[in-house]
Design a protein around this motif. Sequence first.
Motif, PDB file in Angstrom:
ATOM      1  N   SER A  10      -5.509   3.235  -1.397  1.00 58.97           N
ATOM      2  CA  SER A  10      -6.669   2.324  -1.189  1.00 58.97           C
ATOM      3  C   SER A  10      -6.332   1.681  -0.560  1.00 58.97           C
ATOM      4  CB  SER A  10      -6.064   1.154  -2.255  1.00 58.97           C
ATOM      5  OG  SER A  10      -4.774   0.385  -2.039  1.00 58.97           O
ATOM      6  N   GLN A  52      -7.601   3.262   5.817  1.00 65.92           N
ATOM      7  CA  GLN A  52      -7.063   4.709   4.501  1.00 65.92           C
ATOM      8  C   GLN A  52      -5.972   5.703   4.968  1.00 65.92           C
ATOM      9  OE1 GLN A  52      -9.836   5.322   1.213  1.00 65.92           O
ATOM     10  NE2 GLN A  52      -7.971   5.147  -0.213  1.00 65.92           N
ATOM     11  N   TYR A  87       0.877  -1.437  -0.573  1.00 56.70           N
ATOM     12  CA  TYR A  87       0.045   0.302   0.084  1.00 56.70           C
ATOM     13  C   TYR A  87       0.897   1.074   0.344  1.00 56.70           C
ATOM     14  CZ  TYR A  87      -3.763  -3.159   1.844  1.00 56.70           C
ATOM     15  OH  TYR A  87      -4.508  -4.314   1.567  1.00 56.70           O
TER      16      TYR A  87
END
Length: 267
Positions: free
Chosen positions: A220, A227, A203
């Motif tokens: 994402s 997030q 991520y």
Amino acid sequence: MQFRIPNYSSYIYLAEMSKYQHMWSFFGRSENYNIFIGISEFLIGTLVLFKRTRLIALLISLGVCLNILVLNIEFEIIFATSHIIVDFIITLILLIGYRKDLYQFFIKLGGKLDNTSIKPTRKFAKIFPVVFLLVLSVGYFSFSLYIKSFYIGDPNVIGAYEIKQIQLNDSTFTPKIGKLGKLPMLFVENNNQIVLSVDDTLYMGAYLVEKGNIKLGFESTTKFGLQTLNGTLNSKGLTGEINDKSLIDISLERIDGRKNYINDLYK
């Protein structure tokens, strides 16, 4: 045959390599470079045998030996350090006999057989090299500090962290293997980039630190619902509120130079 490592070492993650493995495998990547180094050292040994070429061989040897000595010390190539120290000392001892000639040729004569054109005839030619050196040195140093101020973040925050455990509201769980390396990891970079490697997924995101508070966001949403986060980060954990509603506490262990020297390399 030099610069070879066992096959299994090729599969070690870069951050987990020792300094010796890192340097040894790096130089071993180029066969042509190894041939070049071998020929150069062979020529030094050949030229030092003859009086007419001995001095140039010793001067080349001085640079080569000094470079190898520093490499061996800094990359902890212990088994080869004593050997290169002996070579370096022998080179220095042999150069002692040329000390007066070297001073005469390189310093007094400036590398020429006579000194007719060494001293500058114009005042500008005398002053310009000194001014140029000062301006260039001070200017480049200032420019480096200016650039560094944009990219070097808080040293108390920047680094790599192993994720031990995640507590989300009342639920506690241990994350699975990361996408990078064997362990679930959190990477806080100098350029306000933050990277989370967990549950076999990577991520990418960004962060901002203000007055001890960290705000971060990923492109994402993670599998456990993260997030955005607003909270605090230290060597033991990342805590705060995610997505403006849930509380999260991520237990961390900062990876320091004892486990990964690359982590401390550019501080």
